[in-house]
Design an enzyme around this catalytic site. Structure first.
Site, short mmCIF file in Angstrom:
data_model
loop_
_atom_site.label_atom_id
_atom_site.label_comp_id
_atom_site.label_asym_id
_atom_site.label_seq_id
_atom_site.Cartn_x
_atom_site.Cartn_y
_atom_site.Cartn_z
N GLY A 90 0.68 -1.30 -0.01
CA GLY A 90 0.03 0.04 0.15
C GLY A 90 0.81 1.25 -0.07
O GLY A 90 2.10 1.19 -0.06
N THR A 93 -0.51 6.36 4.58
CA THR A 93 -1.89 6.59 5.44
C THR A 93 -1.62 7.15 6.68
O THR A 93 -0.39 7.26 7.18
CB THR A 93 -2.46 5.13 5.76
OG1 THR A 93 -3.77 5.26 6.47
CG2 THR A 93 -1.93 4.47 6.85
N PHE A 174 -4.95 -3.77 9.77
CA PHE A 174 -6.16 -2.54 9.33
C PHE A 174 -6.16 -1.50 10.52
O PHE A 174 -5.61 -1.49 11.64
CB PHE A 174 -7.64 -3.30 9.21
CG PHE A 174 -8.21 -3.87 10.73
CD1 PHE A 174 -8.73 -3.11 11.52
CD2 PHE A 174 -7.76 -4.99 11.08
CE1 PHE A 174 -9.27 -3.31 12.74
CE2 PHE A 174 -8.46 -5.37 12.16
CZ PHE A 174 -8.96 -4.46 13.12
N CYS A 191 -3.55 6.78 0.66
CA CYS A 191 -3.53 5.44 0.02
C CYS A 191 -3.06 5.83 -1.31
O CYS A 191 -3.24 5.18 -2.31
CB CYS A 191 -4.76 4.66 0.25
SG CYS A 191 -5.33 4.24 1.66
#
Length: 237
Positions: A90, A93, A174, A191
């Site tokens: 990813g 964030t 998460f 992201c």
């Protein structure tokens, strides 16, 4: 196969310290697996689930672009926000107060050996949790995590996900925005997606939520979907 999971709530903990703890734990499981195979043993490997709330921090995944961080080093220092390039998948964030971060450190050989299935089940846990509050979580094609109003001009992410695996052992996980201050997302392109926004349960529902209650719902649905035998609460690793 060991389908028990040790549950540890770290409360508030620095991101780097938690990252180091995850890395150490993953490596201990990997070492056990290597020893089992080398010595033809059948000693069950352990599984862990960490809950944590981090102080303000931005993390950039291994496929991320530094251009998605909109602050320079001086500005980060002024705002007291940490920044780390890390080894999950990813892009960039944010983690901070009011957000539930979950780090499952599982030996997937105790459950199933399918990374795609693992990510989809993590998403399903969150979809079921926010569904209990009347929010319709969805997947967005090609964009891991949980979203609201996918396919509309108002699509917004409520839960980010990014993982790393080694020999089928997972780490990272998460980040569900519960009572999160969304202003911190203004300093990044979350992201790496610049045409969608970010939201929280508090914003969507118009009220602050009980974080412990949300955690219990996460554990309930995680246990059900991953077919966990039992969560064993521990004070620390």
């Amino acid at each position: 196969m060991n389908k028990n999971v040790c549950l540890i709530d770290l409360s508030q903990k620095d991101f780097k310290d938690t990252w180091d703890l995850q890395t150490k734990t993953l490596q201990s499981i990997v070492d056990s697996k290597i020893k089992n195979r080398r010595e033809e043993l059948n000693i069950p490997t352990s599984n862990y689930f960490l809950f944590v709330e981090h102080p303000h921090v931005y993390t950039l995944g291994k496929s991320g672009d530094m251009k998605h961080l909109l602050l320079n080093e001086k500005q980060l220092k002024e705002k007291e926000i940490s920044f780390y390039k890390i080894n999950r998948g990813g892009d960039i964030t944010y983690h901070g107060p009011g957000q539930i971060v979950g780090y499952p450190i599982l030996d997937l050989e105790n459950f199933f050996t399918d990374i795609h299935k693992y990510l989809r089940l993590l998403e399903e846990v969150i979809i079921k949790v926010i569904g209990e509050y009347g929010l319709k979580g969805e997947r967005s094609n090609g964009e891991t995590g949980v979203w609201l109003d996918v396919g509309t001009p108002f699509a917004r992410k409520i839960c980010a996900m990014g993982i790393r695996t080694s020999r089928w052992v997972t780490m990272h996980g998460f980040a569900l925005n519960v009572n999160t201050n969304l202003g911190y997302f203004d300093h990044i392109i979350p992201c790496g997606i610049n045409d969608k926004s970010v939201t929280s349960m508090e914003v969507e529902l118009g009220t602050k939520l009980n974080v412990d209650e949300v955690k219990e719902k996460i554990l309930f649905h995680f246990k059900e979907l991953f077919e966990v035998n039992e969560f064993i609460k521990k004070a620390s690793l």
